[in-house]
Design a protein around this motif. Structure first.
Motif, short mmCIF file in Angstrom:
data_model
loop_
_atom_site.label_atom_id
_atom_site.label_comp_id
_atom_site.label_asym_id
_atom_site.label_seq_id
_atom_site.Cartn_x
_atom_site.Cartn_y
_atom_site.Cartn_z
N GLN A 31 37.26 -16.76 6.06
CA GLN A 31 37.01 -18.20 6.01
C GLN A 31 38.40 -18.79 4.83
OE1 GLN A 31 33.80 -17.63 4.04
NE2 GLN A 31 32.06 -17.89 5.68
N PHE A 32 38.99 -20.76 5.24
CA PHE A 32 39.43 -21.12 4.49
C PHE A 32 39.58 -22.81 4.27
CE2 PHE A 32 41.32 -20.95 8.88
CZ PHE A 32 42.14 -22.14 9.03
N SER A 33 40.10 -23.47 3.87
CA SER A 33 40.06 -24.59 3.34
C SER A 33 41.18 -25.61 3.62
CB SER A 33 39.02 -25.09 2.40
OG SER A 33 39.67 -24.79 1.08
N ILE A 34 41.15 -26.52 3.48
CA ILE A 34 42.85 -27.66 3.94
C ILE A 34 42.29 -28.45 2.15
CG2 ILE A 34 44.03 -28.76 4.73
CD1 ILE A 34 43.90 -26.05 5.95
N THR A 35 42.88 -28.39 1.71
CA THR A 35 43.70 -29.54 0.34
C THR A 35 45.12 -29.95 0.24
OG1 THR A 35 43.30 -29.76 -1.50
CG2 THR A 35 44.53 -27.83 -1.21
N ASP A 56 48.64 -28.13 2.06
CA ASP A 56 47.70 -26.37 0.99
C ASP A 56 46.40 -25.92 2.49
OD1 ASP A 56 49.77 -26.45 -1.15
OD2 ASP A 56 48.23 -25.72 -2.87
N VAL A 57 46.45 -24.32 1.76
CA VAL A 57 45.54 -24.06 2.80
C VAL A 57 45.02 -22.64 1.60
CG1 VAL A 57 45.19 -22.06 4.32
CG2 VAL A 57 46.49 -23.96 5.03
N VAL A 58 43.85 -23.07 1.12
CA VAL A 58 42.71 -22.25 0.67
C VAL A 58 42.29 -20.77 0.99
CG1 VAL A 58 41.31 -22.05 -1.71
CG2 VAL A 58 42.48 -23.61 -1.17
N ASN A 59 42.67 -19.94 0.98
CA ASN A 59 41.85 -18.40 0.71
C ASN A 59 40.61 -17.98 0.60
OD1 ASN A 59 41.15 -16.00 2.69
ND2 ASN A 59 41.88 -14.54 0.79
N GLU A 60 39.86 -18.49 1.35
CA GLU A 60 38.10 -18.33 0.09
C GLU A 60 37.37 -17.51 1.28
OE1 GLU A 60 36.30 -22.39 2.30
OE2 GLU A 60 37.10 -23.39 0.62
N ALA A 61 38.03 -16.51 2.08
CA ALA A 61 37.49 -14.81 2.21
C ALA A 61 37.55 -13.90 0.42
CB ALA A 61 38.79 -14.47 3.18
N ALA A 62 36.78 -12.82 0.54
CA ALA A 62 36.51 -11.84 0.21
C ALA A 62 37.95 -10.84 0.14
CB ALA A 62 35.76 -10.98 0.43
N PHE A 67 48.03 -15.77 7.16
CA PHE A 67 47.89 -16.95 7.26
C PHE A 67 49.50 -17.44 8.65
CE2 PHE A 67 45.02 -18.23 4.50
CZ PHE A 67 43.93 -18.50 4.87
N THR A 68 48.68 -17.59 9.79
CA THR A 68 50.08 -18.10 11.23
C THR A 68 50.37 -19.78 10.94
OG1 THR A 68 49.66 -15.88 11.89
CG2 THR A 68 51.05 -17.35 12.78
N TRP A 69 51.38 -20.49 11.19
CA TRP A 69 51.39 -21.35 11.31
C TRP A 69 52.17 -21.65 12.66
CZ3 TRP A 69 56.19 -22.96 12.02
CH2 TRP A 69 57.75 -22.74 11.37
N ARG A 70 52.15 -22.31 13.64
CA ARG A 70 52.29 -22.72 14.60
C ARG A 70 53.26 -24.49 15.19
NH1 ARG A 70 49.78 -20.93 20.60
NH2 ARG A 70 50.14 -18.57 19.32
N LEU A 71 54.18 -24.59 15.02
CA LEU A 71 54.83 -25.79 15.28
C LEU A 71 54.54 -25.74 16.54
CD1 LEU A 71 56.00 -28.43 14.99
CD2 LEU A 71 58.58 -27.71 15.74
N ILE A 72 53.68 -27.57 16.99
CA ILE A 72 52.73 -27.53 17.95
C ILE A 72 53.40 -29.00 19.04
CG2 ILE A 72 51.04 -28.60 19.27
CD1 ILE A 72 50.76 -25.93 18.79
N ALA A 103 48.01 -14.05 1.38
CA ALA A 103 47.50 -14.93 -0.13
C ALA A 103 46.08 -14.15 -0.14
CB ALA A 103 47.14 -16.57 0.35
N ALA A 104 46.01 -13.54 -1.91
CA ALA A 104 44.61 -13.31 -2.41
C ALA A 104 43.05 -13.86 -2.22
CB ALA A 104 44.89 -12.79 -3.77
N THR A 105 42.22 -13.72 -2.80
CA THR A 105 41.14 -14.61 -2.33
C THR A 105 41.27 -15.78 -3.59
OG1 THR A 105 39.74 -12.82 -1.44
CG2 THR A 105 38.23 -14.63 -3.13
N ASP A 106 41.08 -16.76 -2.62
CA ASP A 106 41.43 -18.22 -3.97
C ASP A 106 42.39 -18.64 -3.91
OD1 ASP A 106 38.51 -18.32 -3.35
OD2 ASP A 106 37.77 -17.07 -5.94
N ALA A 107 43.79 -17.97 -3.18
CA ALA A 107 45.27 -18.19 -3.56
C ALA A 107 45.42 -19.28 -2.98
CB ALA A 107 45.90 -17.66 -3.04
#
Length: 245
Positions: A31-35, A56-62, A67-72, A103-107
């Motif tokens: 799980q992750f969130s965007i900020t 930023d993409v916040v890692n909310e996983a345990a 994370f992978t990104w792709r230019l669309i 990215a570590a948890t919450d990083a």
């Protein structure tokens, strides 16, 4: 006494389903969130040396997540110098895709655009997907938009009381500032073609009649008549129109 064949098959199927469930659970925890937002819009003088835009993409996983990104999509005025950094790497230009270091948890992982417009006036637009590595079904859309203006023009626009919001928008805009009943709005696409003219009522503008499967930049020219000011008050604003949800 041996168990019936059907009972054995049911037990095997149950064990298989349990094994599949165990394999899926770690993926579901990615799980992750965007900020601060998934749609970042900014403007700068054309002669600015560098503008930095970061989501930023916040890692909310345990556990740690790569994370992978792709230019669309990328639309950039010819001559702009645009580079990108993510968590772990800075690139010369923008490659098609990459996977960041975990990215570590919450990083926070991130996408950071570094734009030097080199004194060229125009609009830049970038659309990315971002998702946990190997889980494209969990992708989120990230949008960056930057416009540049001649020195002095941007300050004048900021002081204008006519402003349509929100920007970016899914199609319904509201006027911030004084509304006049004789307000007219001309709409132009990114190529400068006139799409139509609207006479908004009560300070609301509807752009849902211009659907698109991808984000598009529209130019709004607002013309207002006031009894205290001769002629038309004219204001130009660019809107990032996002596909309807």
């Amino acid at each position: 006494m041996h168990a019936p064949f059907d009972t054995v098959c049911f037990a095997v199927r149950s064990a298989t389903l349990c094994l599949v469930a165990l394999l899926v659970v770690p993926q579901a925890r990615a799980q992750f969130s965007i900020t601060p937002t998934d749609s970042l819009v900014t403007s700068a003088p054309a002669d600015s040396i560098l503008t930095i835009m970061q989501i930023d993409v916040v890692n909310e996983a345990a556990d740690s997540v790569a994370f992978t990104w792709r230019l669309i999509q990328e639309v950039v005025p010819e001559g702009w110098d645009v580079n990108l950094c993510d968590l772990g790497e800075c690139y010369d230009g923008i490659p098609n895709s990459a996977t960041m270091i975990p990215a570590a948890t919450d990083a926070h992982a991130y996408l950071k655009l570094l734009v030097n417009p080199l004194a060229i006036i125009g609009d830049g637009f970038w659309h990315f997907w971002i998702y946990p590595e190997g889980d494209e079904d969990a992708k989120r859309d990230l949008y960056f938009r930057m416009s540049t203006y001649a020195v002095g023009v941007g300050e004048l626009a900021l002081g204008n009381s006519i402003l349509w919001a929100p920007n970016p928008s899914f199609g319904t805009l509201h006027l911030t500032g004084e509304f006049f009943p004789q307000t007219r709005v001309q709409l132009f696409d990114a190529a400068g073609r006139l799409l139509g003219t609207q006479r908004p009522t009560s300070g609301t503008l509807n752009l849902t009649m211009y659907p698109s499967k991808s984000p598009q930049i529209l130019t709004l020219v607002t013309l207002q008549k006031s009894s205290s000011v001769p002629g038309d008050r004219r204001h130009v604003q660019r809107i990032l129109l996002l596909p309807s949800e």
